[in-house]
Design an enzyme around this catalytic site. Structure first.
Site, PDB file in Angstrom:
ATOM      1  N   ARG A 121     -72.572 -43.816 119.176  1.00 44.29           N
ATOM      2  CA  ARG A 121     -73.148 -42.954 118.122  1.00 44.29           C
ATOM      3  C   ARG A 121     -73.984 -41.811 118.701  1.00 44.29           C
ATOM      4  NH1 ARG A 121     -74.078 -48.022 115.174  1.00 44.29           N
ATOM      5  NH2 ARG A 121     -72.231 -48.278 113.862  1.00 44.29           N
ATOM      6  N   LYS A 143     -71.462 -26.953 118.582  1.00 51.56           N
ATOM      7  CA  LYS A 143     -70.174 -27.204 117.946  1.00 51.56           C
ATOM      8  C   LYS A 143     -69.271 -27.873 118.985  1.00 51.56           C
ATOM      9  CE  LYS A 143     -69.764 -23.764 114.272  1.00 51.56           C
ATOM     10  NZ  LYS A 143     -69.053 -22.563 113.785  1.00 51.56           N
ATOM     11  N   GLU A 185     -66.712 -11.612 123.028  1.00 49.38           N
ATOM     12  CA  GLU A 185     -67.767 -12.364 122.327  1.00 49.38           C
ATOM     13  C   GLU A 185     -69.141 -11.733 122.597  1.00 49.38           C
ATOM     14  OE1 GLU A 185     -67.281 -14.865 120.170  1.00 49.38           O
ATOM     15  OE2 GLU A 185     -65.359 -15.788 120.653  1.00 49.38           O
ATOM     16  N   LYS A 227     -77.468 -15.784 119.921  1.00 50.35           N
ATOM     17  CA  LYS A 227     -76.871 -16.991 119.323  1.00 50.35           C
ATOM     18  C   LYS A 227     -77.936 -18.041 119.056  1.00 50.35           C
ATOM     19  CE  LYS A 227     -73.227 -20.263 119.195  1.00 50.35           C
ATOM     20  NZ  LYS A 227     -71.879 -20.659 119.549  1.00 50.35           N
ATOM     21  N   GLU A 237     -74.339 -24.066 109.762  1.00 45.19           N
ATOM     22  CA  GLU A 237     -73.552 -23.016 109.111  1.00 45.19           C
ATOM     23  C   GLU A 237     -73.544 -23.187 107.592  1.00 45.19           C
ATOM     24  OE1 GLU A 237     -70.133 -22.004 111.604  1.00 45.19           O
ATOM     25  OE2 GLU A 237     -69.085 -21.339 109.806  1.00 45.19           O
ATOM     26  N   ARG A 242     -75.101 -18.419 110.350  1.00 39.38           N
ATOM     27  CA  ARG A 242     -74.221 -18.778 111.480  1.00 39.38           C
ATOM     28  C   ARG A 242     -72.796 -18.299 111.218  1.00 39.38           C
ATOM     29  NH1 ARG A 242     -74.298 -24.128 115.348  1.00 39.38           N
ATOM     30  NH2 ARG A 242     -72.681 -23.351 116.750  1.00 39.38           N
ATOM     31  N   ASN A 246     -68.651 -15.816 113.084  1.00 39.78           N
ATOM     32  CA  ASN A 246     -67.188 -15.845 112.903  1.00 39.78           C
ATOM     33  C   ASN A 246     -66.614 -14.439 112.741  1.00 39.78           C
ATOM     34  OD1 ASN A 246     -67.191 -18.644 112.998  1.00 39.78           O
ATOM     35  ND2 ASN A 246     -67.610 -18.807 110.808  1.00 39.78           N
ATOM     36  N   HIS A 249     -63.043 -13.591 113.614  1.00 43.61           N
ATOM     37  CA  HIS A 249     -62.323 -14.842 113.824  1.00 43.61           C
ATOM     38  C   HIS A 249     -61.271 -15.120 112.750  1.00 43.61           C
ATOM     39  CE1 HIS A 249     -65.283 -15.415 116.929  1.00 43.61           C
ATOM     40  NE2 HIS A 249     -64.775 -16.583 117.257  1.00 43.61           N
ATOM     41  N   HIS A 253     -57.822 -15.492 114.058  1.00 46.90           N
ATOM     42  CA  HIS A 253     -57.178 -16.802 113.962  1.00 46.90           C
ATOM     43  C   HIS A 253     -55.731 -16.655 113.484  1.00 46.90           C
ATOM     44  CE1 HIS A 253     -56.866 -21.117 113.107  1.00 46.90           C
ATOM     45  NE2 HIS A 253     -56.204 -20.742 112.024  1.00 46.90           N
ATOM     46  N   HIS A 267     -58.015 -16.245 123.070  1.00 48.97           N
ATOM     47  CA  HIS A 267     -58.933 -16.293 121.934  1.00 48.97           C
ATOM     48  C   HIS A 267     -59.829 -15.051 121.865  1.00 48.97           C
ATOM     49  CE1 HIS A 267     -61.631 -17.827 118.894  1.00 48.97           C
ATOM     50  NE2 HIS A 267     -62.652 -17.648 119.707  1.00 48.97           N
TER      51      HIS A 267
HETATM   52  N1  GLY Z   1     -68.546 -19.986 117.838  1.00 47.24           N
HETATM   53  C1  GLY Z   1     -69.193 -19.866 116.603  1.00 47.24           C
HETATM   54  C2  GLY Z   1     -70.359 -20.778 116.451  1.00 47.24           C
HETATM   55  O1  GLY Z   1     -70.771 -21.391 117.399  1.00 47.24           O
HETATM   56  O2  GLY Z   1     -70.861 -20.885 115.362  1.00 47.24           O
END
Ligand code: GLY
Length: 369
Positions: A121, A143, A185, A227, A237, A242, A246, A249, A253, A267
Site C-alpha cells: 500500500r 503521476k 515541455e 511545475k 488536478e 494542474r 496538459n 496534450h 495525443h 511525445h
Molecule cells: N504531465 C502533466 C502533469 O504532471 O500533470
C-alpha cells in the site's frame, strides 16, 4: 545548483537540479537509504550511460545495488513488468519505510513510481531522471502509471517521490531528437503561464539545446519550479490548475494515437505540434492575436520541433483525429476540456469546445501549405 521544494501537506519533498548530482546520490539521499542493499529500477540505456556513476556513489557509502532492468521504451510500462517488478521488490524485502530508486526517463519513473504506490500500500521512491522530459515533467508531481490495451497511462496512481535529483550532465548522452522533444515541455511552461520565461527561451533556447550547463540548469530549474508551484496548489488536478500542464496534450495525443505511439512522433514532438494547434485554434476563435501563434511556431521551428501537421504526411482527416480525442482519458461526461490561450503565458481551460468544430479546424491544418 538549485533546490526546489514541492510543498505538499505531509508529503513535501525537494527536487535538486545540478551538474554531477548522480555522483552525490548517496550523500543527498542518505536519510532515505536505510538498508545496505539499494533496489534500483532502470532501463538498459540509462544503466549503460549512468549506472556506474550511481553505483560508485552508493558503493562508496557502503551500499550494494540490486538492479531491476527493463527494456528502453514505452512498451515496458506494462502489466507484465509491473507484476515482475512488484514480485522482485517483495523478494528484495522492500518495506513500507524503504525507498527504491528509479534511474532513467519517464518510462522507468512511471513504472517504478506505480509499483511503489501499490507495494504494501505504498513504499518510498527516489527519482533520478536522466532525460530532459523526465527532469522537467514526469519525475515531479507524483503521476505514476502503466499502459493498458485501451491506452497510455490509464492504470496508475498519484504517489509522490521523496526526493528527485535531476543531474544535468545526464542530458549529454541523449539523442538530439529526444533532447528537442524534452525541450517542448520546457517551452510549455512559458506558453502556459510565464511570458517572461518564454521571452527568455526565445533568446536562450539555442543554448539550452546546446547543453550550455549554466543555461540548461537555469531552464530545467525554472521549469521544475513552475511545475512544483502548480502541483502544490492542485496535486490531483481537481482545481483547474494542474490541467493547464496538459497544454498541447489533447491535440498531441490524437496525433500520437494516429501514428501508433511510435518513433514517428515522439511525445514531446506531439506536445510541440499540439501547442501550436491550440494556439492557432485560439486565434480562430478570436481569443489570441495571430502574432502570438506565429511566435510559438517560430519557437518550435528554432528548436527543430515539428510545427505543421500538413508536413507529417498523415492519411487521415480531422474527424479521425477527433475520434482519437474521444478516447482521451480527460474526456468528462461527454465533453473534453481543451487548454487554449489568450496570450503567451495566459492559458485557460475551455470546457465548451465543440469537437465538430475542432475537426473542421484540423482539416484546414492538414491541408495548409
Ligand atoms: N504531465 C502533466 C502533469 O504532471 O500533470
Amino acid at each position: 545548483m538549485a533546490v526546489i521544494p514541492v510543498a505538499l501537506e505531509g508529503r513535501s519533498y525537494q527536487v535538486h537540479v545540478g551538474t554531477g548530482l548522480l555522483g552525490r546520490t548517496a550523500s543527498v539521499a542518505a536519510p532515505l537509504l536505510r538498508k545496505k542493499i539499494v533496489p534500483v529500477i532502470t532501463d538498459v540505456n540509462a544503466r549503460h550511460f549512468h549506472g556506474d556513476r550511481l553505483a560508485d556513489s552508493l558503493m562508496q557509502a557502503g551500499h550494494e545495488i540490486a538492479w531491476f532492468d527493463v527494456e528502453s521504451g514505452e512498451a515496458s510500462k506494462s502489466w507484465d513488468n509491473l507484476r515482475l517488478l512488484t514480485d522482485w521488490m517483495l523478494d528484495q524485502g522492500v518495506e513500507r519505510g524503504d525507498h527504491v530508486v528509479a534511474l532513467g526517463g519517464g518510462v522507468v519513473g512511471d513504472l517504478a513510481g506505480f509499483a511503489s504506490a501499490i507495494l504494501k500500500r505504498g513504499c518510498g521512491f527516489v527519482q533520478l531522471p536522466t532525460t530532459l522530459l523526465a527532469q522537467v515533467d514526469s519525475s515531479v508531481g507524483g503521476k505514476t502509471a502503466i499502459n493498458s490495451a485501451a491506452g497510455k497511462n490509464l492504470i496508475g496512481a498519484f504517489h509522490q517521490p521523496s526526493l528527485v535529483l535531476a543531474d544535468i550532465s545526464c542530458l549529454g548522452t541523449l539523442p538530439p531528437r529526444e533532447l528537442r522533444a524534452g525541450y517542448a515541455e520546457v517551452l510549455k511552461y512559458g506558453v502556459l503561464g510565464d511570458a517572461k520565461f518564454f521571452d527568455w527561451l526565445e533568446s536562450h533556447g539555442e543554448a539550452v539545446l546546446r547543453l550550455d550547463s549554466q543555461v540548461t540548469e537555469q531552464a530545467v530549474a525554472h521549469s521544475i519550479a513552475a511545475k512544483a508551484a502548480i502541483v502544490a496548489k492542485d496535486e490531483r488536478e481537481t482545481a483547474g490548475l494542474r490541467a493547464l500542464l496538459n497544454l498541447g496534450h489533447t491535440f498531441g495525443h490524437a496525433l500520437e494515437a494516429e501514428t501508433g505511439f511510435s518513433d514517428r512522433l515522439l511525445h514531446g514532438e506531439a506536445v510541440a505540434l499540439g501547442m501550436v494547434l491550440a494556439a492557432r485554434y485560439s486565434v480562430r476563435g478570436g481569443l489570441l492575436p495571430d502574432e502570438a501563434a506565429r511566435r510559438l511556431t517560430r519557437a518550435a521551428d528554432m528548436a527543430g520541433l515539428p510545427s505543421e501537421i500538413s508536413a507529417m504526411g498523415l492519411a487521415c482527416d480531422g474527424e479521425r483525429l477527433v475520434d482519437h480525442m474521444r478516447h482521451d482519458k480527460k474526456m468528462d461526461a461527454g465533453t473534453l476540456p481543451f487548454i487554449l490561450l489568450r496570450g503567451i503565458g495566459d492559458a485557460f481551460v475551455a470546457s465548451d469546445v465543440a469537437l465538430e468544430d475542432v475537426a473542421r479546424f484540423l482539416d484546414s491544418q492538414l491541408q495548409a501549405h
